[in-house]
Structures are given as C-alpha cells and as structure tokens.
Design an enzyme around this catalytic site. Structure first.
Site, PDB file in Angstrom:
ATOM      1  N   GLY A 101       0.735  -1.249   0.000  1.00 31.94           N
ATOM      2  CA  GLY A 101       0.000   0.000   0.000  1.00 31.94           C
ATOM      3  C   GLY A 101       0.765   1.299   0.000  1.00 31.94           C
ATOM      4  O   GLY A 101       1.932   1.333  -0.287  1.00 31.94           O
ATOM      5  N   SER A 102       0.093   2.306   0.267  1.00 29.01           N
ATOM      6  CA  SER A 102       0.425   3.712   0.350  1.00 29.01           C
ATOM      7  C   SER A 102       0.152   4.399  -0.972  1.00 29.01           C
ATOM      8  O   SER A 102       0.826   4.176  -1.977  1.00 29.01           O
ATOM      9  CB  SER A 102       1.858   4.010   0.781  1.00 29.01           C
ATOM     10  OG  SER A 102       1.965   5.420   0.917  1.00 29.01           O
ATOM     11  N   SER A 103      -0.861   5.225  -0.916  1.00 31.27           N
ATOM     12  CA  SER A 103      -1.213   6.011  -2.096  1.00 31.27           C
ATOM     13  C   SER A 103      -0.128   7.014  -2.436  1.00 31.27           C
ATOM     14  O   SER A 103      -0.097   7.554  -3.537  1.00 31.27           O
ATOM     15  CB  SER A 103      -2.554   6.724  -1.871  1.00 31.27           C
ATOM     16  OG  SER A 103      -2.481   7.547  -0.730  1.00 31.27           O
TER      17      SER A 103
END
Length: 135
Positions: A61-63
């Site tokens: 993840g992590s935008s």
C-alpha cells in the site's frame, strides 16, 4: 521467448531486469533522491531501480507511492518500465500524471509470475509484448 502482458500504461522500453524478491512500497521503500531500495531487510536493499525493467511481485500500500514514482520520473531516475504481478491503480497514476505534465512516462504491465531473472535483457513493445533478450 515472448509473453503477452496486460497493459496498464502503454509504451516501449528495453533494459536490464531487476526482479524484486519481496513486497515493497515505493513510499518509504524506494528513495526518490537516489532511486535505491531503502527498505531495511529487503533482499534488494541499496540496489538502484533507475533505468531497470523493474519486476514487482507484490506492492505494499500507500497512495503516496504514485508521488514517489512521479518524482523519480521528473528527476530522470525512474525505472524504464514496471512489470507488476498483481493489479495496482496507484503506480499507474504517477505515470499518468507525469505524462500530463510533459515529463514522459514509462510502460506499466501486468504479468503474473514472469520467468525472467535479474540481469537479463528484455524489451517491451507497445501493446504489452515482452521479449526476452531485448530483440
């Protein structure tokens, strides 16, 4: 040998393969300054992704990863292409924004379990064709 990948962002590229051997997030896992893998304990720790055809088995993840990729593109330190084993919407956003800004971009493909190894030469053609040997 050739493979047909699904295209997330089209384009062409030729270069040396770097296969990541563990999951990674571009945010906190790859330096936007040096283009090196900075995630402690990662098998490819301290290796550069700049100019590589980067095969990524799993993203974490992590935008903000799209912002890191965007910065790598802007600074001319991005991989030549990304080949993802699973679908991702975050990294292609960085490529799309870079193209909108006129900074160029890179192909992003989806191909599960590709039989390539770090150090091999591959070429990517428009439409998602991946060729071993860079032919």
């Amino acid at each position: 040998m050739t493979w047909q990948a699904e295209v997330l962002c089209d384009g062409t590229a030729t270069g040396e393969v770097l296969c990541l051997e563990a999951p990674i997030s571009f945010w906190g896992g790859i330096s936007a300054e040096s283009a090196r893998v900075t995630l402690a304990g990662h098998p490819q720790h301290n290796q550069s992704v700049a100019g590589k055809i980067l095969f990524v088995p799993q993203l974490v993840g992590s935008s903000s990863s799209s912002a890191v990729l965007l910065e790598l593109i802007y600074k001319g330190r991005a991989p030549r292409a990304l080949v993802l084993s699973s679908r991702d919407a975050i990294l292609p956003v960085g490529v799309l924004v870079a193209r909108q800004m006129g900074w160029g971009g890179l192909p992003v493909l989806l191909l599960a379990n590709p039989p390539v190894k770090t150090g091999e030469l591959v070429a990517i053609r428009e439409g998602g064709l991946l060729l071993r040997g860079g032919a």
